[in-house]
Design a protein around this motif. Structure first.
Motif, PDB file in Angstrom:
ATOM      1  N   ILE A 111      15.140  33.656   8.610  1.00 57.58           N
ATOM      2  CA  ILE A 111      15.602  34.801   7.959  1.00 57.58           C
ATOM      3  C   ILE A 111      15.495  34.573   6.599  1.00 57.58           C
ATOM      4  CG2 ILE A 111      17.608  36.240   7.841  1.00 57.58           C
ATOM      5  CD1 ILE A 111      16.274  36.477  10.449  1.00 57.58           C
ATOM      6  N   ALA A 112      14.790  35.280   5.720  1.00 63.87           N
ATOM      7  CA  ALA A 112      14.789  35.082   4.348  1.00 63.87           C
ATOM      8  C   ALA A 112      15.643  35.896   3.600  1.00 63.87           C
ATOM      9  CB  ALA A 112      13.136  35.537   3.704  1.00 63.87           C
ATOM     10  N   ASP A 113      16.039  37.308   4.086  1.00 60.18           N
ATOM     11  CA  ASP A 113      17.265  38.196   3.587  1.00 60.18           C
ATOM     12  C   ASP A 113      18.061  38.653   4.674  1.00 60.18           C
ATOM     13  OD1 ASP A 113      18.538  39.975   2.162  1.00 60.18           O
ATOM     14  OD2 ASP A 113      16.884  41.294   1.676  1.00 60.18           O
ATOM     15  N   GLU A 114      19.304  38.113   4.338  1.00 61.17           N
ATOM     16  CA  GLU A 114      20.241  38.626   5.376  1.00 61.17           C
ATOM     17  C   GLU A 114      20.922  39.907   5.566  1.00 61.17           C
ATOM     18  OE1 GLU A 114      21.075  36.014   3.160  1.00 61.17           O
ATOM     19  OE2 GLU A 114      20.473  34.137   4.133  1.00 61.17           O
ATOM     20  N   GLU A 115      20.575  40.709   4.507  1.00 56.64           N
ATOM     21  CA  GLU A 115      21.132  41.984   4.293  1.00 56.64           C
ATOM     22  C   GLU A 115      20.556  42.724   5.608  1.00 56.64           C
ATOM     23  OE1 GLU A 115      21.523  45.156   0.900  1.00 56.64           O
ATOM     24  OE2 GLU A 115      19.480  45.253   2.078  1.00 56.64           O
ATOM     25  N   GLY A 116      21.879  43.482   6.452  1.00 60.93           N
ATOM     26  CA  GLY A 116      21.689  44.377   7.391  1.00 60.93           C
ATOM     27  C   GLY A 116      21.672  43.360   8.638  1.00 60.93           C
ATOM     28  N   ILE A 117      21.672  42.126   8.768  1.00 63.90           N
ATOM     29  CA  ILE A 117      21.460  41.332   9.891  1.00 63.90           C
ATOM     30  C   ILE A 117      22.751  40.623  10.433  1.00 63.90           C
ATOM     31  CG2 ILE A 117      20.435  39.228  10.860  1.00 63.90           C
ATOM     32  CD1 ILE A 117      18.048  39.741   8.855  1.00 63.90           C
ATOM     33  N   SER A 118      23.329  40.911  11.521  1.00 65.91           N
ATOM     34  CA  SER A 118      24.289  40.283  12.044  1.00 65.91           C
ATOM     35  C   SER A 118      24.315  38.930  12.584  1.00 65.91           C
ATOM     36  CB  SER A 118      25.205  41.359  13.244  1.00 65.91           C
ATOM     37  OG  SER A 118      24.374  41.222  14.274  1.00 65.91           O
ATOM     38  N   LEU A 119      25.642  38.541  12.608  1.00 59.73           N
ATOM     39  CA  LEU A 119      25.709  37.043  13.161  1.00 59.73           C
ATOM     40  C   LEU A 119      26.161  37.437  14.647  1.00 59.73           C
ATOM     41  CD1 LEU A 119      27.084  34.513  10.842  1.00 59.73           C
ATOM     42  CD2 LEU A 119      24.826  34.423  11.888  1.00 59.73           C
ATOM     43  N   GLU A 120      25.612  36.890  15.773  1.00 61.56           N
ATOM     44  CA  GLU A 120      26.077  36.842  16.922  1.00 61.56           C
ATOM     45  C   GLU A 120      26.329  35.616  17.636  1.00 61.56           C
ATOM     46  OE1 GLU A 120      23.191  40.676  18.876  1.00 61.56           O
ATOM     47  OE2 GLU A 120      22.702  38.658  19.223  1.00 61.56           O
ATOM     48  N   ARG A 121      27.422  35.710  18.502  1.00 62.11           N
ATOM     49  CA  ARG A 121      27.982  34.473  19.332  1.00 62.11           C
ATOM     50  C   ARG A 121      27.063  34.363  20.540  1.00 62.11           C
ATOM     51  NH1 ARG A 121      33.856  33.555  19.855  1.00 62.11           N
ATOM     52  NH2 ARG A 121      34.082  31.703  21.205  1.00 62.11           N
ATOM     53  N   ARG A 122      26.741  32.960  20.677  1.00 60.77           N
ATOM     54  CA  ARG A 122      25.937  32.839  21.826  1.00 60.77           C
ATOM     55  C   ARG A 122      26.582  32.834  23.126  1.00 60.77           C
ATOM     56  NH1 ARG A 122      22.150  27.618  19.768  1.00 60.77           N
ATOM     57  NH2 ARG A 122      20.772  28.847  18.329  1.00 60.77           N
ATOM     58  N   SER A 123      27.683  32.262  22.974  1.00 59.70           N
ATOM     59  CA  SER A 123      28.476  31.935  24.275  1.00 59.70           C
ATOM     60  C   SER A 123      29.977  32.040  24.115  1.00 59.70           C
ATOM     61  CB  SER A 123      28.335  30.660  24.877  1.00 59.70           C
ATOM     62  OG  SER A 123      28.927  30.278  26.087  1.00 59.70           O
ATOM     63  N   VAL A 124      30.721  32.684  25.102  1.00 59.12           N
ATOM     64  CA  VAL A 124      32.082  32.908  25.017  1.00 59.12           C
ATOM     65  C   VAL A 124      32.825  31.460  25.499  1.00 59.12           C
ATOM     66  CG1 VAL A 124      32.033  35.343  25.128  1.00 59.12           C
ATOM     67  CG2 VAL A 124      32.217  33.988  27.221  1.00 59.12           C
ATOM     68  N   LYS A 125      32.036  30.720  26.043  1.00 57.65           N
ATOM     69  CA  LYS A 125      32.533  29.404  26.599  1.00 57.65           C
ATOM     70  C   LYS A 125      32.625  28.379  25.780  1.00 57.65           C
ATOM     71  CE  LYS A 125      30.784  30.111  31.241  1.00 57.65           C
ATOM     72  NZ  LYS A 125      29.886  29.884  32.182  1.00 57.65           N
ATOM     73  N   LEU A 126      31.919  28.436  24.417  1.00 56.39           N
ATOM     74  CA  LEU A 126      31.947  27.345  23.313  1.00 56.39           C
ATOM     75  C   LEU A 126      32.858  27.995  22.413  1.00 56.39           C
ATOM     76  CD1 LEU A 126      28.034  26.695  23.152  1.00 56.39           C
ATOM     77  CD2 LEU A 126      29.819  25.439  24.235  1.00 56.39           C
ATOM     78  N   PRO A 127      33.547  27.218  21.494  1.00 55.42           N
ATOM     79  CA  PRO A 127      34.656  27.421  20.579  1.00 55.42           C
ATOM     80  C   PRO A 127      33.731  28.526  19.670  1.00 55.42           C
ATOM     81  CG  PRO A 127      34.506  25.082  20.984  1.00 55.42           C
ATOM     82  CD  PRO A 127      33.189  25.728  21.872  1.00 55.42           C
ATOM     83  N   THR A 128      34.675  29.247  19.083  1.00 51.38           N
ATOM     84  CA  THR A 128      34.184  30.181  17.936  1.00 51.38           C
ATOM     85  C   THR A 128      33.838  29.201  16.819  1.00 51.38           C
ATOM     86  OG1 THR A 128      35.771  31.919  18.848  1.00 51.38           O
ATOM     87  CG2 THR A 128      34.954  32.079  16.588  1.00 51.38           C
ATOM     88  N   SER A 129      34.670  28.431  16.145  1.00 52.26           N
ATOM     89  CA  SER A 129      34.352  27.210  15.328  1.00 52.26           C
ATOM     90  C   SER A 129      33.065  26.692  15.327  1.00 52.26           C
ATOM     91  CB  SER A 129      35.603  26.447  14.976  1.00 52.26           C
ATOM     92  OG  SER A 129      35.595  25.605  16.270  1.00 52.26           O
ATOM     93  N   GLU A 130      32.439  26.540  16.406  1.00 47.67           N
ATOM     94  CA  GLU A 130      31.239  25.731  16.090  1.00 47.67           C
ATOM     95  C   GLU A 130      29.984  26.479  15.705  1.00 47.67           C
ATOM     96  OE1 GLU A 130      29.920  23.941  19.777  1.00 47.67           O
ATOM     97  OE2 GLU A 130      31.752  22.901  20.199  1.00 47.67           O
ATOM     98  N   TRP A 131      29.416  26.222  14.729  1.00 50.64           N
ATOM     99  CA  TRP A 131      28.133  26.912  13.979  1.00 50.64           C
ATOM    100  C   TRP A 131      27.112  27.067  14.963  1.00 50.64           C
ATOM    101  CZ3 TRP A 131      26.701  26.404   8.440  1.00 50.64           C
ATOM    102  CH2 TRP A 131      27.788  26.622   7.234  1.00 50.64           C
ATOM    103  N   GLU A 132      26.999  25.931  15.790  1.00 45.25           N
ATOM    104  CA  GLU A 132      25.753  26.185  16.768  1.00 45.25           C
ATOM    105  C   GLU A 132      25.973  27.276  17.641  1.00 45.25           C
ATOM    106  OE1 GLU A 132      27.588  23.386  16.106  1.00 45.25           O
ATOM    107  OE2 GLU A 132      26.163  22.069  14.936  1.00 45.25           O
ATOM    108  N   ASN A 133      27.123  27.779  17.727  1.00 44.62           N
ATOM    109  CA  ASN A 133      27.355  28.776  18.546  1.00 44.62           C
ATOM    110  C   ASN A 133      27.060  30.401  18.036  1.00 44.62           C
ATOM    111  OD1 ASN A 133      28.336  29.840  21.166  1.00 44.62           O
ATOM    112  ND2 ASN A 133      30.331  29.867  20.721  1.00 44.62           N
ATOM    113  N   TRP A 134      26.625  30.237  16.807  1.00 49.96           N
ATOM    114  CA  TRP A 134      26.345  31.486  16.162  1.00 49.96           C
ATOM    115  C   TRP A 134      24.810  31.468  15.590  1.00 49.96           C
ATOM    116  CZ3 TRP A 134      29.656  35.369  16.143  1.00 49.96           C
ATOM    117  CH2 TRP A 134      31.093  35.146  16.299  1.00 49.96           C
TER     118      TRP A 134
END
Length: 480
Positions: free
Chosen positions: A327-350
């Protein structure tokens, strides 16, 4: 502070000290004066000013204003009220549509008064109606009609149920000394009792998707998902941020309404969510809720979900660097969670929402959600199409089921001679499941000739792994 602004304070004290669950939903006390229509001493000019009024509308097409004291407008008397004087025709005051969905029982109450000696009921009257969900006007059961010299009346309707409510007031006065007054319109709910099993504990509600760098015509949003087995009361949930010292700030309630969020349900919070369906094709507008959000800086920040006591239910420290490297330009792009089983705080989960769905899935399951697929497959259905708009096999659907999310997709189309015809997908991100339609045409809309076409489908991931699929699709009967 003006006298009428004490109304809600007094109301709150009453509600707190007596055995009732009544809660205000909508209130209008006409505190902004000189809004409406009035005449002029020249007998011809009609003045109008409704600027700043967003909660109600006024129709005076049947009225006649021939003097400066002929009017239908708000006045400053008694802290503000709505009046009609010698308008010589029926004026119609209409409220905005008031959201009452999720409320167990709703009532509406207002006060009407009259002055002057006129007794003619056909030219001095007020009729109060309500509408539910675009339905017909229905007269209030208590004092819905007042005419002649009625003095003062409290107009009331109880048992209102539906998704939305509108109040309609029709009034007329035809003498210079006869005035009709409307004041203090209150819509309230008989709120259900609060039960412990409807309150969220830590981990019951998770942040699932966030948009913090929106397009210019769009607002930030935060999507949450109920991962508990409880129905959660949204009016006891709050969203907040943190200051530089780590203290909670900008704490905002999800809703003033006693809505319930079912187990497994999604809820999207956005100040003005109505624009989202026009921007993001994959949306679930039925899960949108208009809510005030804390500030969400574009480079990074904190989003926290808390309860009444400010206990943290879930919290995310987000950063623009959490987006997919492509992604070169983040405007209009959401961050999504990959798994509800992994902690919210883990960057790799987004990660960034897939480009094939439009870079966000507001109110819906995430495009990058991890699913239990053990193999990788791409299927065509059907593999023979006739794109003639007859409603039968006009397009084929490419369905992807992949063992993990975050693939880069390239699709190239060749004819049977091996010539490259088109590249409809170029380095687009895709999740574990996706559907793409092909209508037998190039990306520029040019229809292709009948024949066999070969699809070269390439998937690569951040680890450098590469998967290739070759599929064919036949176009027949292309005659329109």
């Amino acid at each position: 502070m003006k006298a009428k602004s004490w109304y809600f304070l007094l109301l709150g004290i009453i509600l707190f000290t007596i055995d009732t669950y009544g809660r205000p939903i909508w209130f209008e006390n006409f505190e902004i004066a000189e809004k409406g229509y009035w005449g002029d001493d020249d007998g011809l000019t009609i003045h109008a000013d409704l600027s700043g009024i967003t909660k109600w509308f006024l129709n005076v097409d049947n009225c006649s204003f021939t003097a400066s004291n002929d009017y239908v407008k708000t006045v400053s008397t008694s802290g503000g009220r709505f009046e009609a004087l010698d308008c010589d025709g029926e004026a119609v005051w209409t409220s905005e549509w008031i959201r009452i969905s999720g409320e167990s029982s709703v009532s509406c109450k207002l006060t009407t008064r009259e002055t002057g000696s006129g007794k003619t009921e056909t030219s001095k009257y007020i009729h109060v109606f309500y509408r539910l969900d675009d339905g017909p006007e229905q007269l209030f059961e208590i004092n819905g009609i007042s005419a002649g010299n009625w003095g003062e009346a409290v107009v009331e309707q109880t048992g209102l149920q539906g998704d939305s409510l509108q109040i309609v007031i029709r009034l007329n006065t035809s003498y210079a000394s006869d005035k009709i007054i409307v004041d203090d319109i209150l819509v309230e709910s008989q709120e259900p009792p609060l039960l412990p099993e409807n309150l969220a504990a830590a981990g019951d509600l998770l942040i699932n998707e966030i948009l913090f760098n929106p397009y210019p015509d769009c607002d930030d949003f935060v999507e949450v998902v109920n991962v508990s087995n409880k129905e959660l009361r949204t009016d006891h949930l709050f969203i907040a941020s943190r200051d530089s010292d780590g203290n909670l700030k900008q704490v905002n309630s999800f809703s003033a309404f006693a809505d319930y969020l079912a187990p497994g349900a999604y809820l999207l919070l956005c100040e003005k969510p109505d624009s989202l369906p026009f921007i993001y094709p994959q949306n679930c507008a039925e899960n949108f809720m208009s809510s005030e959000l804390p500030s969400m800086p574009n480079d990074g920040g904190v989003v926290a979900l808390v309860d009444d006591s400010l206990n943290v239910i879930d919290e995310l420290i987000y950063d623009a660097k959490m987006h997919h490297p492509s992604i070169a330009d983040e405007e209009g792009i959401s961050l999504e969670r990959r798994s509800v089983k992994l902690p919210t705080s883990e960057w790799e989960n987004w990660t960034s929402a897939a480009s094939v769905v439009g870079f966000a899935t507001p109110g819906c399951p995430n495009s990058m959600l991890e699913l239990d697929f053990q193999t990788n497959s791409v299927t065509f259905e059907p593999d023979v199409i006739s794109p003639n708009n007859d409603g039968y096999n006009d397009f084929t659907n490419l369905h992807f089921e992949l063992s993990e999310p975050e693939w880069l997709l390239n699709v190239l189309i060749f004819d049977v001679s091996g010539r490259l015809i088109d590249q409809p997908q170029k380095n687009v991100t895709i999740g574990q499941t996706a559907d793409l339609n092909w209508q037998g045409q190039r990306s520029d809309g040019e229809l292709l000739a009948a024949g066999i076409y070969v699809f070269y489908i390439e998937l690569t991931n951040l680890r450098g792994e590469r998967k290739v699929f070759r599929k064919s699709c036949t176009i027949v009967n292309k005659i329109m």
